[in-house]
Write an enzyme that holds these catalytic residues in place. Structure first.
Site, PDB file in Angstrom:
ATOM      1  N   THR A 154       0.926  -1.059   0.089  1.00  0.00           N
ATOM      2  CA  THR A 154       0.139  -0.006   0.079  1.00  0.00           C
ATOM      3  C   THR A 154       0.864   1.219   0.060  1.00  0.00           C
ATOM      4  O   THR A 154       2.095   1.052   0.487  1.00  0.00           O
ATOM      5  CB  THR A 154      -0.898   0.031   1.266  1.00  0.00           C
ATOM      6  N   THR A 175      -3.726   1.331  -2.765  1.00  0.00           N
ATOM      7  CA  THR A 175      -2.950  -0.126  -2.660  1.00  0.00           C
ATOM      8  C   THR A 175      -3.271  -0.820  -3.893  1.00  0.00           C
ATOM      9  O   THR A 175      -4.156  -0.916  -4.662  1.00  0.00           O
ATOM     10  CB  THR A 175      -3.632  -0.711  -1.285  1.00  0.00           C
ATOM     11  N   ASN A 203      -2.717  -3.940  -2.890  1.00  0.00           N
ATOM     12  CA  ASN A 203      -2.846  -5.368  -1.827  1.00  0.00           C
ATOM     13  C   ASN A 203      -1.522  -5.990  -1.477  1.00  0.00           C
ATOM     14  O   ASN A 203      -0.667  -5.651  -0.789  1.00  0.00           O
ATOM     15  CB  ASN A 203      -4.136  -6.247  -2.146  1.00  0.00           C
ATOM     16  N   ASP A 258      -8.999  -9.445  -0.117  1.00  0.00           N
ATOM     17  CA  ASP A 258      -9.624  -8.686   0.942  1.00  0.00           C
ATOM     18  C   ASP A 258     -11.004  -9.077   1.338  1.00  0.00           C
ATOM     19  O   ASP A 258     -11.571  -8.724   2.265  1.00  0.00           O
ATOM     20  CB  ASP A 258      -9.505  -7.278   0.877  1.00  0.00           C
ATOM     21  N   SER A 311     -11.149  -3.215   3.359  1.00  0.00           N
ATOM     22  CA  SER A 311      -9.781  -3.025   3.746  1.00  0.00           C
ATOM     23  C   SER A 311      -9.446  -2.383   5.084  1.00  0.00           C
ATOM     24  O   SER A 311     -10.365  -2.388   5.812  1.00  0.00           O
ATOM     25  CB  SER A 311      -9.534  -1.840   2.585  1.00  0.00           C
ATOM     26  N   SER A 312      -7.949  -2.411   5.198  1.00  0.00           N
ATOM     27  CA  SER A 312      -7.703  -1.742   6.610  1.00  0.00           C
ATOM     28  C   SER A 312      -7.283  -0.193   6.293  1.00  0.00           C
ATOM     29  O   SER A 312      -6.469   0.450   7.238  1.00  0.00           O
ATOM     30  CB  SER A 312      -6.633  -2.491   7.165  1.00  0.00           C
ATOM     31  N   GLY A 372       0.353  -1.250   5.081  1.00  0.00           N
ATOM     32  CA  GLY A 372       0.856  -2.255   6.041  1.00  0.00           C
ATOM     33  C   GLY A 372      -0.335  -3.386   6.161  1.00  0.00           C
ATOM     34  O   GLY A 372      -0.242  -3.876   7.425  1.00  0.00           O
ATOM     35  N   GLY A 373      -1.078  -3.524   5.469  1.00  0.00           N
ATOM     36  CA  GLY A 373      -2.295  -4.334   5.459  1.00  0.00           C
ATOM     37  C   GLY A 373      -3.220  -4.303   6.941  1.00  0.00           C
ATOM     38  O   GLY A 373      -3.515  -2.939   7.528  1.00  0.00           O
TER      39      GLY A 373
END
Length: 332
Positions: A144, A162, A164, A186, A215-216, A236-237
Site C-alpha cells: 500500500t 493499494t 494489496n 480482501d 480494507s484496512s 501495511g495491511g
C-alpha cells in the site's frame, strides 16, 4: 477500458468492458469521532480503518496512558485489549455498506466501547477465543502507498491507495503502464478462514457481484477547533490501523514530536491469531512482563510506514517513516 479488458482476458481473467463501464466512484461520508476533545476524521466502510480506529480509541480514552508511561506494560495491556475487541467486531460487522447493514453509529459510540471493555482486567489478558463480536441490534497488504499533504493555506489531505499484495496480481499492463491488484483476497473467500494477513472473514464481507471488499486503509486527519493539525496514514495491511492508532496516541497522549512518535517500536493485536506482535527494538523487560501475564508474543520486522504532517504554531512539519527507504518528507 477495451485495452484493459483485453489484457485481463488474455491472462485468464473474466473482466469485460461492460464490467469496467459499470464501475463508478462513490462518495462515502467519513467516520468522525472525538478523542480528548479533538475531532478525528478517518475512512469509512468499505474500509474498516475509521470504525476500528474509533472503537480502539474510545476503548482507550478512559485510561490515563500518560500516567502509565509510553510502551509500559499497563499501556500495552489497555491498547492490546481495545484492539482485540475492535478486530473481533471488524470481522463480524464490516463490509460494503451497499450490501450489508452496518451498525456504524453504535460501533463508534463511547457507550458501546465502554461496555466492550468491561471484561478487561489488568490482572490477566482476555483470551481471543473468549471474545466474540459485540451484541448489536441491527435495524490488506504491505504494498500500500500513503501520502499526507498540506498546502500553504493549511488545507490538508490524507490519501491511501493499494495493490494489496506485493506487485498485486503480478500482472503488468505494459501498454497502459500499471500493475493490476489482487484485492479479491480482501474478501472473505470462506467465512471463518484467514486471508493473507491472518484476518478472519465473515458473511458481511463475502464475495458478491459489484461489491467492494473490506480494507484496512486508515487515512486520518485530526482537527482542533475545526482546523487540521495532524494528517497521517500508512501502508501495511491489517497493521495499518494500529500503526495510525499508536502514532496518534504518541502525539496526543505522550506529547511526542511527530518524528519520535513515528520511529518508536509499535505493537499489534488483531484478535486472531491470539498473539501480540512486537516490533524489533522493543524493551525486552516489558515484552517478558507481558508474556508472563499469559499473552503470547512474537517479534516481527517493520510492516508499516507512517507518512505524517503536523501544523503547529503556524509552521508545517513533515516526517517520513524510516522503516522504508522510499519514505520521505518534502516541502515545495
Amino acid at each position: 477500458s477495451k485495452k484493459l479488458a483485453k489484457f485481463i482476458q488474455s491472462n485468464g481473467g473474466i473482466i469485460t468492458e461492460e464490467d469496467l463501464a459499470k464501475y463508478e466512484a462513490k462518495w462515502r461520508t467519513p467516520i468522525t469521532f472525538t478523542y480528548d476533545n479533538l475531532k478525528i476524521t478517518s475512512m469509512s466502510p468499505p474500509s474498516s480503518g475509521g470504525v476500528c480506529l474509533a472503537q480502539i480509541m474510545n476503548g482507550i480514552e478512559p485510561y490515563d496512558l500518560q500516567a502509565y508511561g509510553h510502551n509500559s506494560v499497563k499501556a500495552m495491556q489497555v491498547i492490546t485489549e481495545a484492539e482485540r475487541r475492535a478486530y473481533a467486531d471488524r470481522s463480524y460487522f464490516l463490509g460494503d455498506p451497499d450490501f450489508v447493514s452496518i451498525p456504524k453509529d453504535t460501533l463508534i459510540s463511547k457507550s458501546y466501547s465502554k461496555n466492550r471493555m468491561q471484561s478487561f482486567s489488568f490482572k490477566k489478558p482476555t483470551a481471543s477465543k473468549d471474545i466474540s463480536h459485540g451484541s448489536v441490534e441491527i435495524i490488506e497488504s504491505m504494498e500500500t502507498t500513503h501520502y499526507s499533504i498540506v498546502d500553504q493555506y493549511g488545507n490538508a489531505v490524507s490519501v491511501t491507495t493499494t495493490l494489496n499484495g506485493g506487485y498485486g496480481s503480478k500482472l503488468y499492463a505494459s501498454e497502459l503502464g500499471f500493475f493490476l491488484n489482487n484485492e479479491m483476497d480482501d474478501f472473505s473467500s470462506k467465512p471463518g478462514e484467514p486471508n493473507m494477513f491472518g484476518l478472519i472473514g465473515a458473511k458481511a464481507n463475502e464475495i458478491a457481484p459489484e461489491k467492494r471488499m473490506l480494507s484496512s486503509m486508515t487515512p486520518t486527519i485530526v482537527f482542533h477547533e475545526n482546523k487540521p493539525i495532524i494528517a497521517t496514514g500508512s501502508p501495511g495491511g491489517s497493521r495499518i490501523i494500529t500503526a495510525v492508532l499508536q502514532f496518534l496516541l504518541n502525539t496526543l497522549d505522550f506529547k511526542m514530536e511527530i518524528s519520535d512518535a513515528t520511529v518508536v517500536p509499535r505493537i499489534h493485536h488483531q484478535w486472531k491469531p491470539d498473539v501480540l506482535m512486537l516490533e524489533k527494538g522493543f524493551d525486552a523487560r516489558h515484552a517478558s512482563a507481558i508474556e508472563a501475564f499469559g499473552q503470547p508474543i512474537y517479534v516481527s520486522g517493520p510492516g508499516t510506514s507512517l507518512e505524517s504532517l503536523e501544523i503547529k504554531n503556524n509552521l508545517f512539519y513533515g516526517f517520513g517513516d524510516t522503516r522504508r527507504p522510499d519514505s520521505k518528507a518534502k516541502g515545495l
